[in-house]
Design a protein around this motif. Sequence first.
Motif, PDB file in Angstrom:
ATOM      1  N   GLY A 144       0.776  -1.086  -0.024  1.00 11.11           N
ATOM      2  CA  GLY A 144      -0.066   0.071   0.080  1.00 11.11           C
ATOM      3  C   GLY A 144       0.811   1.322   0.017  1.00 11.11           C
ATOM      4  N   LYS A 145       0.462   2.355   0.145  1.00 16.05           N
ATOM      5  CA  LYS A 145       1.139   3.587   0.365  1.00 16.05           C
ATOM      6  C   LYS A 145       1.214   4.214   1.782  1.00 16.05           C
ATOM      7  CE  LYS A 145       0.107   3.075  -4.150  1.00 16.05           C
ATOM      8  NZ  LYS A 145      -0.513   2.009  -4.866  1.00 16.05           N
ATOM      9  N   GLN A 146      -0.040   4.955   2.072  1.00 16.15           N
ATOM     10  CA  GLN A 146      -0.296   5.330   3.336  1.00 16.15           C
ATOM     11  C   GLN A 146      -1.102   4.399   4.435  1.00 16.15           C
ATOM     12  OE1 GLN A 146      -1.476   9.474   3.915  1.00 16.15           O
ATOM     13  NE2 GLN A 146      -1.803   9.124   6.089  1.00 16.15           N
ATOM     14  N   ASP A 147      -0.734   3.847   5.366  1.00  9.84           N
ATOM     15  CA  ASP A 147      -1.431   3.190   6.377  1.00  9.84           C
ATOM     16  C   ASP A 147      -1.845   1.796   5.722  1.00  9.84           C
ATOM     17  OD1 ASP A 147      -1.523   5.505   8.018  1.00  9.84           O
ATOM     18  OD2 ASP A 147      -3.503   5.759   8.020  1.00  9.84           O
ATOM     19  N   THR A 148      -0.756   0.950   5.380  1.00  8.41           N
ATOM     20  CA  THR A 148      -1.059  -0.161   4.599  1.00  8.41           C
ATOM     21  C   THR A 148      -1.630  -1.255   5.428  1.00  8.41           C
ATOM     22  OG1 THR A 148       1.046   0.231   3.375  1.00  8.41           O
ATOM     23  CG2 THR A 148       0.289  -2.149   3.358  1.00  8.41           C
ATOM     24  N   LEU A 149      -1.058  -1.564   6.536  1.00  2.41           N
ATOM     25  CA  LEU A 149      -1.348  -2.657   7.341  1.00  2.41           C
ATOM     26  C   LEU A 149      -1.992  -1.950   8.907  1.00  2.41           C
ATOM     27  CD1 LEU A 149      -1.435  -5.692   8.442  1.00  2.41           C
ATOM     28  CD2 LEU A 149       0.816  -5.572   9.179  1.00  2.41           C
ATOM     29  N   LYS A 160       8.303 -13.450   8.565  1.00  9.08           N
ATOM     30  CA  LYS A 160       8.884 -13.426   7.379  1.00  9.08           C
ATOM     31  C   LYS A 160       8.067 -13.005   6.366  1.00  9.08           C
ATOM     32  CE  LYS A 160      12.329 -17.216   7.911  1.00  9.08           C
ATOM     33  NZ  LYS A 160      12.985 -18.416   7.216  1.00  9.08           N
ATOM     34  N   CYS A 161       7.386 -11.869   6.738  1.00  8.07           N
ATOM     35  CA  CYS A 161       6.294 -11.175   5.813  1.00  8.07           C
ATOM     36  C   CYS A 161       7.001  -9.841   5.180  1.00  8.07           C
ATOM     37  CB  CYS A 161       5.292 -10.583   6.809  1.00  8.07           C
ATOM     38  SG  CYS A 161       4.083 -11.856   7.254  1.00  8.07           S
ATOM     39  N   PHE A 162       6.534  -9.301   4.216  1.00  7.94           N
ATOM     40  CA  PHE A 162       6.995  -7.934   3.402  1.00  7.94           C
ATOM     41  C   PHE A 162       5.816  -7.098   3.539  1.00  7.94           C
ATOM     42  CE2 PHE A 162       7.450  -5.515  -0.218  1.00  7.94           C
ATOM     43  CZ  PHE A 162       8.766  -5.236  -0.202  1.00  7.94           C
ATOM     44  N   ILE A 163       6.291  -5.862   4.082  1.00  3.84           N
ATOM     45  CA  ILE A 163       5.295  -4.640   4.247  1.00  3.84           C
ATOM     46  C   ILE A 163       5.838  -3.581   3.704  1.00  3.84           C
ATOM     47  CG2 ILE A 163       3.882  -3.603   6.104  1.00  3.84           C
ATOM     48  CD1 ILE A 163       4.662  -5.753   8.147  1.00  3.84           C
ATOM     49  N   GLN A 164       4.880  -2.922   2.924  1.00  5.07           N
ATOM     50  CA  GLN A 164       5.612  -1.747   2.105  1.00  5.07           C
ATOM     51  C   GLN A 164       4.329  -0.721   2.314  1.00  5.07           C
ATOM     52  OE1 GLN A 164       7.609  -2.208  -1.817  1.00  5.07           O
ATOM     53  NE2 GLN A 164       5.261  -1.476  -2.736  1.00  5.07           N
ATOM     54  N   GLY A 165       5.087   0.492   2.199  1.00  2.00           N
ATOM     55  CA  GLY A 165       4.343   1.840   2.270  1.00  2.00           C
ATOM     56  C   GLY A 165       5.124   2.912   2.256  1.00  2.00           C
ATOM     57  N   ARG A 166       4.452   4.063   2.449  1.00  2.00           N
ATOM     58  CA  ARG A 166       5.171   5.339   2.452  1.00  2.00           C
ATOM     59  C   ARG A 166       5.119   5.998   3.858  1.00  2.00           C
ATOM     60  NH1 ARG A 166       1.982   8.276  -2.642  1.00  2.00           N
ATOM     61  NH2 ARG A 166       3.209   7.093  -4.452  1.00  2.00           N
ATOM     62  N   VAL A 167       3.971   5.980   4.619  1.00  2.00           N
ATOM     63  CA  VAL A 167       4.330   6.505   5.777  1.00  2.00           C
ATOM     64  C   VAL A 167       3.180   5.532   6.894  1.00  2.00           C
ATOM     65  CG1 VAL A 167       2.329   8.118   5.159  1.00  2.00           C
ATOM     66  CG2 VAL A 167       3.973   8.567   7.234  1.00  2.00           C
ATOM     67  N   ASP A 168       3.571   5.475   8.289  1.00  2.00           N
ATOM     68  CA  ASP A 168       2.708   5.134   9.155  1.00  2.00           C
ATOM     69  C   ASP A 168       2.178   3.665   8.470  1.00  2.00           C
ATOM     70  OD1 ASP A 168       3.255   7.223  10.718  1.00  2.00           O
ATOM     71  OD2 ASP A 168       1.272   7.854  10.191  1.00  2.00           O
ATOM     72  N   PHE A 169       2.993   2.806   7.790  1.00  2.00           N
ATOM     73  CA  PHE A 169       2.401   1.463   7.348  1.00  2.00           C
ATOM     74  C   PHE A 169       2.121   0.389   7.991  1.00  2.00           C
ATOM     75  CE2 PHE A 169       6.748   2.175   5.432  1.00  2.00           C
ATOM     76  CZ  PHE A 169       7.438   1.081   5.750  1.00  2.00           C
ATOM     77  N   VAL A 170       2.488   0.339   9.390  1.00  2.00           N
ATOM     78  CA  VAL A 170       1.787  -0.405  10.228  1.00  2.00           C
ATOM     79  C   VAL A 170       1.445   0.255  11.362  1.00  2.00           C
ATOM     80  CG1 VAL A 170       2.465  -2.500  11.912  1.00  2.00           C
ATOM     81  CG2 VAL A 170       4.075  -2.255   9.764  1.00  2.00           C
ATOM     82  N   PHE A 171       0.176   0.109  11.649  1.00  2.00           N
ATOM     83  CA  PHE A 171      -0.409   1.008  12.853  1.00  2.00           C
ATOM     84  C   PHE A 171      -1.623   0.308  13.303  1.00  2.00           C
ATOM     85  CE2 PHE A 171      -3.174   1.582   9.111  1.00  2.00           C
ATOM     86  CZ  PHE A 171      -4.179   2.164   9.747  1.00  2.00           C
ATOM     87  N   GLY A 172      -1.768   0.715  14.608  1.00  2.00           N
ATOM     88  CA  GLY A 172      -2.911   0.313  15.227  1.00  2.00           C
ATOM     89  C   GLY A 172      -2.887  -0.050  16.650  1.00  2.00           C
ATOM     90  N   ARG A 173      -3.681  -0.655  17.399  1.00  2.00           N
ATOM     91  CA  ARG A 173      -3.601  -0.691  18.914  1.00  2.00           C
ATOM     92  C   ARG A 173      -3.251  -2.120  19.194  1.00  2.00           C
ATOM     93  NH1 ARG A 173      -8.228   2.604  18.642  1.00  2.00           N
ATOM     94  NH2 ARG A 173      -8.224   4.435  20.037  1.00  2.00           N
ATOM     95  N   ALA A 174      -3.028  -3.119  18.298  1.00  5.24           N
ATOM     96  CA  ALA A 174      -2.608  -4.613  18.545  1.00  5.24           C
ATOM     97  C   ALA A 174      -1.328  -4.540  19.229  1.00  5.24           C
ATOM     98  CB  ALA A 174      -2.674  -5.285  17.469  1.00  5.24           C
TER      99      ALA A 174
END
Length: 217
Positions: A144-149, A160-174
Amino acid sequence: MYAIRHVIVVDTNGGGNFSTVQGAIDMVPEHNTQRVKIYILPGTIREKIYIPITKPYISFIGQMNHTSRTILTWHDLASDKNQYGIALETYNSASVTIESDYFCATRITFENSAVPVRRGQGNQVVALRIAGDKAMFYKARFLGKQDTLLDESGTHFFYKCFIQGRVDFVFGRARSLYKECHLNSIAKRSGAIAAHHRDSPDDLSNVFIHFPVGKQG
């Protein structure tokens, strides 16, 4: 050939039990207590996918060495309007939403292909929103771009995952564990990778172990 309640094959070319992932999910009985494996054959599946809280123990399984070719994608922006003319907001922009417990995914790409077209608010494009508990992702990709996951709530394991974005691409309360995951920034200049939400300084956050960080763009 397949026990429809326990093993389901999704093939966009018509060779499986279903041609859509949502169709397979809809066949899982409410309040299921046994693992249901949904095998997804390589292809780009363009649909918005939702697993409700009443359908636990679902697995998405892709073929070995075909993660990048097994893509679940949709294209909602947070600023897009729903059928009532109301903005979706970040929460509802997700291409795939998981609200049930004990979800698993391996060798699947989750993508939000929307392209932000404006500055300011409404550019969030969530690929996956996980809101259940005790989910596991192995060799999955999140694009994704912003806020991917949106790792919204619960405790999950990403390995062993791949996470892509521009900004804040991993976020939340978990409170999840990310082990040996590759975080890839496509920001033109700079941008935060993670934005964990805490209601108090004592709240626990996500844990990242042995994670390489790369940059493209």
